[in-house]
Design a protein around this motif. Structure first.
Motif, short mmCIF file in Angstrom:
data_model
loop_
_atom_site.label_atom_id
_atom_site.label_comp_id
_atom_site.label_asym_id
_atom_site.label_seq_id
_atom_site.Cartn_x
_atom_site.Cartn_y
_atom_site.Cartn_z
N SER A 231 0.82 -1.23 0.00
CA SER A 231 0.00 0.00 0.00
C SER A 231 0.84 1.26 0.00
N GLN A 232 2.12 1.16 0.31
CA GLN A 232 3.00 2.33 0.34
C GLN A 232 3.50 2.70 -1.06
N LEU A 233 3.39 1.79 -2.00
CA LEU A 233 3.92 2.05 -3.34
C LEU A 233 3.04 3.02 -4.10
N PRO A 234 3.64 3.94 -4.85
CA PRO A 234 2.87 4.89 -5.66
C PRO A 234 2.23 4.19 -6.86
N PRO A 235 1.25 4.81 -7.50
CA PRO A 235 0.52 4.16 -8.60
C PRO A 235 1.39 3.73 -9.77
N HIS A 236 2.52 4.41 -10.01
CA HIS A 236 3.33 4.03 -11.16
C HIS A 236 4.18 2.79 -10.90
N ILE A 237 4.08 2.22 -9.68
CA ILE A 237 4.72 0.94 -9.38
C ILE A 237 3.61 -0.01 -8.95
N ASP B 92 11.86 -1.02 -16.30
CA ASP B 92 11.32 0.22 -15.74
C ASP B 92 10.63 -0.04 -14.41
N TRP B 93 9.87 -1.14 -14.33
CA TRP B 93 9.20 -1.46 -13.06
C TRP B 93 10.22 -1.76 -11.97
N LEU B 94 11.23 -2.56 -12.29
CA LEU B 94 12.24 -2.93 -11.31
C LEU B 94 13.04 -1.72 -10.85
N SER B 95 13.44 -0.86 -11.77
CA SER B 95 14.22 0.32 -11.38
C SER B 95 13.39 1.25 -10.51
N SER B 96 12.10 1.35 -10.79
CA SER B 96 11.22 2.18 -9.97
C SER B 96 11.02 1.55 -8.58
N PHE B 97 10.79 0.25 -8.55
CA PHE B 97 10.61 -0.46 -7.28
C PHE B 97 11.86 -0.36 -6.42
N ASP C 128 3.27 -1.94 -20.28
CA ASP C 128 3.09 -1.84 -18.84
C ASP C 128 3.21 -3.23 -18.23
N VAL C 129 3.86 -3.32 -17.09
CA VAL C 129 4.11 -4.60 -16.47
C VAL C 129 3.82 -4.52 -14.98
N VAL C 130 3.46 -5.64 -14.40
CA VAL C 130 3.26 -5.72 -12.96
C VAL C 130 3.83 -7.06 -12.50
N PHE C 131 4.60 -7.03 -11.42
CA PHE C 131 5.17 -8.25 -10.86
C PHE C 131 4.32 -8.74 -9.70
N TYR C 132 4.40 -10.04 -9.44
CA TYR C 132 3.77 -10.61 -8.26
C TYR C 132 4.71 -11.68 -7.70
N ASP C 133 4.25 -12.43 -6.70
CA ASP C 133 5.04 -13.46 -6.02
C ASP C 133 6.20 -12.83 -5.27
N PHE C 134 5.89 -12.27 -4.11
CA PHE C 134 6.88 -11.57 -3.30
C PHE C 134 7.36 -12.42 -2.12
N GLN C 135 7.47 -13.71 -2.32
CA GLN C 135 7.89 -14.61 -1.24
C GLN C 135 9.34 -14.40 -0.83
N TYR C 136 10.16 -13.92 -1.74
CA TYR C 136 11.59 -13.79 -1.44
C TYR C 136 12.05 -12.34 -1.44
N THR C 137 11.12 -11.44 -1.16
CA THR C 137 11.44 -10.03 -1.06
C THR C 137 12.29 -9.76 0.18
N GLY C 138 13.35 -9.00 -0.02
CA GLY C 138 14.23 -8.68 1.10
C GLY C 138 15.31 -7.72 0.67
N LEU C 139 16.25 -7.48 1.55
CA LEU C 139 17.32 -6.54 1.24
C LEU C 139 18.28 -7.13 0.21
N GLY C 140 18.87 -6.25 -0.58
CA GLY C 140 19.85 -6.69 -1.58
C GLY C 140 20.15 -5.57 -2.55
N LEU C 141 21.07 -5.84 -3.44
CA LEU C 141 21.37 -4.90 -4.53
C LEU C 141 20.39 -5.16 -5.67
N GLY C 142 19.90 -4.09 -6.28
CA GLY C 142 18.96 -4.25 -7.37
C GLY C 142 19.50 -5.08 -8.52
#
Length: 403
Positions: free
Chosen positions: A93-99, A150-155, A273-287
């Motif tokens: 919910s914190q992400l802006p509409p363009h992500i 573009d989605w990944l760089s924005s995220f 336009d693209v949207v990602f899902y499956d955030f099971q392994y979301t965590g800290l790291g280098l992009g």
């Protein structure tokens, strides 16, 4: 009780407080090793007049087998579902509409008597707006590749300046370490300390297999260097986020998706336009760790290099163009500086780490390109000196333990 009826009951209980009545439940796929299922739910307002709008949602229902205390793979899966639930309940919910990401409608989390945890989430159905699904181990079109970058760089750019606000004590540690201290119930935890599922700290058995495979060219990644550690261990030390203290890449840490591939995205019909899902392994790291998998597994080879791939390959114009697109947008979104030379160093280090996992697990995707690029990287004295120096500094901070 049949799985379908169970899913129907769960969906009904979760949607009823929202004034919605379940009309249908269809199973889209079963989760790995019988851990649950993903279903499409249709629902209408309650009471439901004939002209009511029909809503489409996705239910992810987790009903895992009993806890296995010493099974790292099992523990990783249980924790990953809890990380994903945290992402949707707190971070999405914190992400802006363009992500764009799916929006959470409702969720539940229930410890069970056998030590396992049952979970359920209902989220918006992304396919209603993004009808084109990525296919398993398939390459994307050039337009889709650009949209994914573009989605990944924005995220990554959005979370980069916000990562320092995350409580280090609430990050999820490597699976066996986590279960030894917190158990399998990670409701007080947030995202993985180390995003992704391929990092060396949790892939020691695969690493041991590679170290024993002397017939493999990539056995060399496991052989000891001057520092008494292998290239693979040195690279892992440089890339690894830490709960406290200094690390070579600390100031560049962001939140990464952790499992970037064509199978985990939807696009618009045009692919713009693209949207990602499956955030099971979301965590800290280098992009760039997300990019390493994307480039190897989902980007057409023709976008990375022209003609046959030689045995040793430096960065080509196509690869550079894609990286520059990501790099420029990342800096703009984050408001942070990122020197190109440092970025390329991080990128090359991520490629070496990703190849280590593929060599120990199994190759797929642009294998020839990845191997050729890593052969070139390993020949570079500047890269080798930089990664050795960073690892030695990290080792000092970690009390002479590189991992």
């Amino acid at each position: 009780m049949s799985p379908k009826k169970s899913a129907h009951d769960v969906a009904s209980n979760l949607l009823a407080p929202h004034g919605l009545h379940v009309q249908s439940v269809s199973v889209l796929q079963s989760l790995w090793a019988g851990y649950g299922e993903i279903c499409r739910i249709t629902a209408t307002p309650t009471p439901s007049p004939a002209s009511s709008k029909i809503y489409s949602y996705i239910l992810k229902l987790i009903t895992p087998p009993p806890t296995k205390a010493d099974d790292e793979g099992h523990t990783r899966k249980i924790l990953s579902y809890q990380v994903e639930q945290y992402f949707y309940t707190t971070l999405a919910s914190q992400l802006p509409p363009h992500i764009p990401v799916a929006k959470l409608i409702a969720s539940t989390h229930s410890p069970r008597a056998d030590g396992s945890v049952s979970m359920a989430m209902i989220i918006t159905d992304l396919k209603q707006t993004y009808p084109v699904a990525g296919e398993k181990r398939d390459v994307l079109t050039p337009t889709q590749v650009h949209a994914a970058i573009d989605w990944l760089s924005s995220f990554h750019g959005f979370w980069w300046p916000r990562v320092p606000t995350f409580s280090s004590q609430n990050l999820v540690c490597p699976p066996l370490q986590e279960v030894a201290t917190s158990g399998h119930d990670a409701r007080n935890k947030t995202v993985w300390l180390n995003g992704g599922y391929t990092y060396l700290a949790t892939r020691r058995s695969e690493y041991a297999n590679l170290a024993a495979a002397h017939e493999s060219e990539w056995w060399a990644l496991t052989s000891q260097q001057e520092s008494s550690h292998s290239i693979a261990e040195i690279v892992a030390s440089v890339l690894a986020p830490r709960q406290s203290g200094w690390s070579p890449t600390k100031e560049y840490m962001t939140l990464i998706h952790g499992d970037v591939k064509s199978e985990n995205l939807f696009t618009s019909t045009s692919g713009e336009d693209v949207v990602f899902y499956d955030f099971q392994y979301t965590g800290l790291g280098l992009g760039v760790c997300d990019l390493a998998k994307l480039f190897t597994c989902s980007v057409p080879l023709s976008l990375l290099t022209e003609g046959p791939v030689p045995r040793v390959l430096t960065m080509q114009d196509g690869e550079r163009t894609l990286l520059e697109r990501y790099w420029e947008r990342l800096k703009k979104e984050s408001g942070n500086e990122y020197e190109w030379g440092v970025f390329v160093y991080h990128w090359e280090t991520a490629l070496v780490d990703w190849l280590r996992f593929q060599a120990s697990w199994g190759f797929w995707g642009n294998t020839g390109w990845l191997e050729a690029r890593v052969r070139w990287i390993l020949k570079g004295e500047r890269w080798k000196n930089a990664v050795m120096e960073d690892a030695q500094m990290a080792e000092l901070w970690e009390g002479n333990e590189i991992l």
